[in-house]
Motif scaffolding. Sequence first.
Motif, PDB file in Angstrom:
ATOM      1  N   CYS A  11      43.168  42.025  36.618  1.00  0.00           N
ATOM      2  CA  CYS A  11      44.467  42.842  36.587  1.00  0.00           C
ATOM      3  C   CYS A  11      44.428  43.480  37.854  1.00  0.00           C
ATOM      4  O   CYS A  11      43.854  43.671  38.855  1.00  0.00           O
ATOM      5  N   ILE A  12      45.502  44.271  37.771  1.00  0.00           N
ATOM      6  CA  ILE A  12      46.036  45.290  39.026  1.00  0.00           C
ATOM      7  C   ILE A  12      45.892  46.618  38.588  1.00  0.00           C
ATOM      8  O   ILE A  12      44.988  47.211  39.581  1.00  0.00           O
ATOM      9  N   ILE A  36      35.945  44.017  34.018  1.00  0.00           N
ATOM     10  CA  ILE A  36      37.414  44.066  34.425  1.00  0.00           C
ATOM     11  C   ILE A  36      37.622  44.242  36.080  1.00  0.00           C
ATOM     12  O   ILE A  36      36.977  45.134  36.593  1.00  0.00           O
ATOM     13  N   VAL A  37      38.202  43.295  36.625  1.00  0.00           N
ATOM     14  CA  VAL A  37      38.219  43.074  38.118  1.00  0.00           C
ATOM     15  C   VAL A  37      39.787  43.933  38.336  1.00  0.00           C
ATOM     16  O   VAL A  37      40.509  43.192  38.030  1.00  0.00           O
ATOM     17  N   ILE A  38      39.749  44.866  39.084  1.00  0.00           N
ATOM     18  CA  ILE A  38      40.911  45.713  39.179  1.00  0.00           C
ATOM     19  C   ILE A  38      41.037  46.229  40.514  1.00  0.00           C
ATOM     20  O   ILE A  38      40.209  46.679  41.339  1.00  0.00           O
ATOM     21  N   GLU A  39      42.370  46.443  40.853  1.00  0.00           N
ATOM     22  CA  GLU A  39      42.678  46.834  42.309  1.00  0.00           C
ATOM     23  C   GLU A  39      42.992  48.418  42.219  1.00  0.00           C
ATOM     24  O   GLU A  39      42.380  49.013  43.180  1.00  0.00           O
ATOM     25  N   GLU A  40      43.686  48.911  41.302  1.00  0.00           N
ATOM     26  CA  GLU A  40      43.881  50.425  40.958  1.00  0.00           C
ATOM     27  C   GLU A  40      43.428  50.963  39.803  1.00  0.00           C
ATOM     28  O   GLU A  40      43.587  50.280  38.767  1.00  0.00           O
ATOM     29  N   ILE A  55      35.167  46.192  38.399  1.00  0.00           N
ATOM     30  CA  ILE A  55      34.778  45.782  39.844  1.00  0.00           C
ATOM     31  C   ILE A  55      36.189  45.869  40.583  1.00  0.00           C
ATOM     32  O   ILE A  55      36.998  45.513  40.202  1.00  0.00           O
ATOM     33  N   THR A  56      36.228  46.763  41.530  1.00  0.00           N
ATOM     34  CA  THR A  56      37.322  47.296  41.990  1.00  0.00           C
ATOM     35  C   THR A  56      37.294  46.111  43.483  1.00  0.00           C
ATOM     36  O   THR A  56      36.323  45.977  44.189  1.00  0.00           O
ATOM     37  N   VAL A  57      38.559  45.653  43.866  1.00  0.00           N
ATOM     38  CA  VAL A  57      38.853  45.001  44.813  1.00  0.00           C
ATOM     39  C   VAL A  57      39.842  45.448  45.723  1.00  0.00           C
ATOM     40  O   VAL A  57      40.818  46.314  45.294  1.00  0.00           O
ATOM     41  N   LYS A  66      39.620  37.217  41.808  1.00  0.00           N
ATOM     42  CA  LYS A  66      38.967  38.210  40.946  1.00  0.00           C
ATOM     43  C   LYS A  66      38.250  37.617  39.899  1.00  0.00           C
ATOM     44  O   LYS A  66      37.327  38.007  39.568  1.00  0.00           O
ATOM     45  N   ARG A  67      38.766  36.446  39.320  1.00  0.00           N
ATOM     46  CA  ARG A  67      38.035  35.719  38.419  1.00  0.00           C
ATOM     47  C   ARG A  67      36.380  35.361  39.033  1.00  0.00           C
ATOM     48  O   ARG A  67      35.754  35.320  38.424  1.00  0.00           O
ATOM     49  N   ASN A  68      36.642  34.692  39.989  1.00  0.00           N
ATOM     50  CA  ASN A  68      35.374  34.268  40.536  1.00  0.00           C
ATOM     51  C   ASN A  68      34.481  35.198  40.695  1.00  0.00           C
ATOM     52  O   ASN A  68      33.138  35.184  40.632  1.00  0.00           O
TER      53      ASN A  68
END
Length: 102
Positions: A11-12, A36-40, A55-57, A66-68
Amino acid sequence: MTSEISIIVPCIKNGKILNNSINQYLKVKSLKKIFIVIEEIDQKTKIIDEKITYITVKKGTYMSVKRNLAVHQAKTDYLAFYDSDSYPKNYNILEFSEKIFQ
């Protein structure tokens, strides 16, 4: 049942919609982890639970990336992929999935 499931959500940003989905994921039987792979991330509204890993990216990271990232951290037999605004209708999803695979 000895199998466990990890739920992966790219997600974002977090908010009411994602939090509603997370609360539904936490009801899934045989759930081991939610990634939860998230930007903000808004620290004030994020849900804290031992089963949740954030997991922040970087901004602009593709959803597939993000899924990987989460797949490589998951240590379960089964993975479920959801969008931030969706969740399973039935909390026995692993039981139904195993029957299909068998």
